[in-house]
Scaffold this active site. Structure first.
Site, PDB file in Angstrom:
ATOM      1  CE  LYS A 111      25.380  -2.220  11.122  1.00 54.18           C
ATOM      2  NZ  LYS A 111      26.778  -2.182  11.558  1.00 54.18           N
ATOM      3  CE  LYS A 192      22.481   5.709  10.500  1.00 56.44           C
ATOM      4  NZ  LYS A 192      23.415   4.801  11.187  1.00 56.44           N
ATOM      5  CE  LYS A 195      29.361   3.801   6.279  1.00 52.80           C
ATOM      6  NZ  LYS A 195      30.517   4.297   6.978  1.00 52.80           N
TER       7      LYS A 195
END
Ligand code: TYM
Length: 328
Positions: A111, A192, A195
């Site tokens: 992230k 992966k 969303k």
């Protein structure tokens, strides 16, 4: 009775990955365990959120729990910020953790890669997650594969606390589906399903219309050859679709292979789309009913009360063990 705790962030559309990796097991575990399922809004704000969108998404995720079959008579369903003890134990867990172990978290690294202004909340994200789990002394934590490392850290922090202050926490175990613990993107089977992917064709949102689902599956990448065979190394894309099929049709991987022996990908993908629609269409209908009723407010209030009773007891014990002076 063994305890179960899990949570999902209200930070975007939930996907079939969240459903297969986590929510399906929420439902499965609730018959024989004492379950706590929350919407982790305190985690969502580790990156900036639009306030109106956060409120909407928080309600939406809670409604999706119900629509997917999480039963408020069996499970406590609540919003993380409605139980302030989470934040309190989160702070205590932060004081137990080392910078080095937090720096090693792969989700943190992913992230923050290439970023210069890194929110401190992202760094201590896993200590709040540890608090979420330990506050209920959960035995099992239904999650997808990407949360395994956070669970290991949770166990380490629990052990550290127990060693320092005496036996207090149980060591939780992850509970993951055997196949489908990591559902991959439809456009790239090395990534992966997420969303937060800007390409909506890479995921199936739980609230996608049936025709959108059909179109996305028709477009999903496959591998060379034409055999419907489960082999995640050599046939990553088809293996991912097989996992999705197995979960949505409620059959084994071997059964999927048997059904399509000698057939190409075409019929397999058509049938797969119908199995996904058969799971999501009724879920969406229930979702719309729940959003249009006052049921959710009551469920979340009761859920927070049940959760608070347990969470506050744990925090009181932890503070006593650590030597905090109790209020008069
Ligand atoms: P989150 O919100 O990213 O995802 C929610 C759950 O869905 C699983 N998941 C997947 N499983 C399979 N395939 C995928 N492609 C996929 N994408 C997501 C995740 O593994 C997760 O189980 N840190 C957590 C939220 C959290 C939590 C907790 C979980 C906060 N406190 C305490 C368990 C216990 C997270 O960000 O999940």
């Amino acid at each position: 009775m063994a305890r179960v705790l899990s949570g999902i962030q209200p930070s975007g559309q939930l996907t079939l990955g969240n459903y297969i990796g986590a929510i399906q097991n929420f439902v499965k575990l609730q018959d024989e365990h004492e379950c706590f399922y929350m919407v982790v809004d305190l985690h969502a704000v580790t990156v900036p959120q639009d306030p109106a969108a956060l409120r909407e998404q928080t309600e939406s995720v809670a409604a999706l729990y119900l629509a997917a079959g999480v039963d408020p008579k069996k499970s406590a369903i609540f919003i993380q910020s409605h139980v302030p003890a989470h934040a309190e134990l989160g702070w205590i867990m932060t004081t137990l953790a080392y910078m080095g172990e937090l720096e090693r978290m792969t989700q943190y690294k992913e992230k923050t890669a290439g970023k210069t202004s890194i929110p401190a909340g992202l760094f201590v994200y896993p200590t709040l997650m540890a608090a979420d789990i330990l506050i209920y002394n959960a035995d099992l934590v239904p999650v997808g594969d990407d949360q395994k490392q956070h669970l290991e850290l949770t166990r380490d922090l629990a052990e550290r606390f127990n060693k320092r202050y005496g036996e207090t926490f149980r060591l939780p175990e992850p509970y993951m589906p055997k196949v489908g613990a990591r559902i991959m993107s439809l456009d790239d089977p090395t990534k992966k399903m997420s969303k937060s992917n800007p390409n909506p064709n890479s995921y199936i949102a739980l609230l996608d219309e049936p025709d959108v689902i059909r179109r996305k599956i028709a477009r999903a990448v496959t591998d060379s050859g034409r055999e419907v065979k489960y082999d995640p190394e050599a046939k990553a894309a088809v293996s991912n679709l097989i996992s999705i099929y197995a979960h949505c049709a409620g059959v084994t991987v071997e059964e999927v292979e048997r059904r399509y022996e000698g057939q190409g990908y075409g019929q397999f993908k058509k049938d797969l789309a119908e199995h996904v629609v058969a799971v999501l269409e009724p879920l969406q209908k229930r979702y719309r009913e729940i959003r249009g009723s006052g049921e959710l407010v009551r469920v979340l209030k009761e859920g927070a009360e049940r959760a608070s009773a347990v969470a506050e007891r744990t925090v009181a014990l932890v503070k006593e063990r650590m030597g905090f002076l109790p209020p008069a």
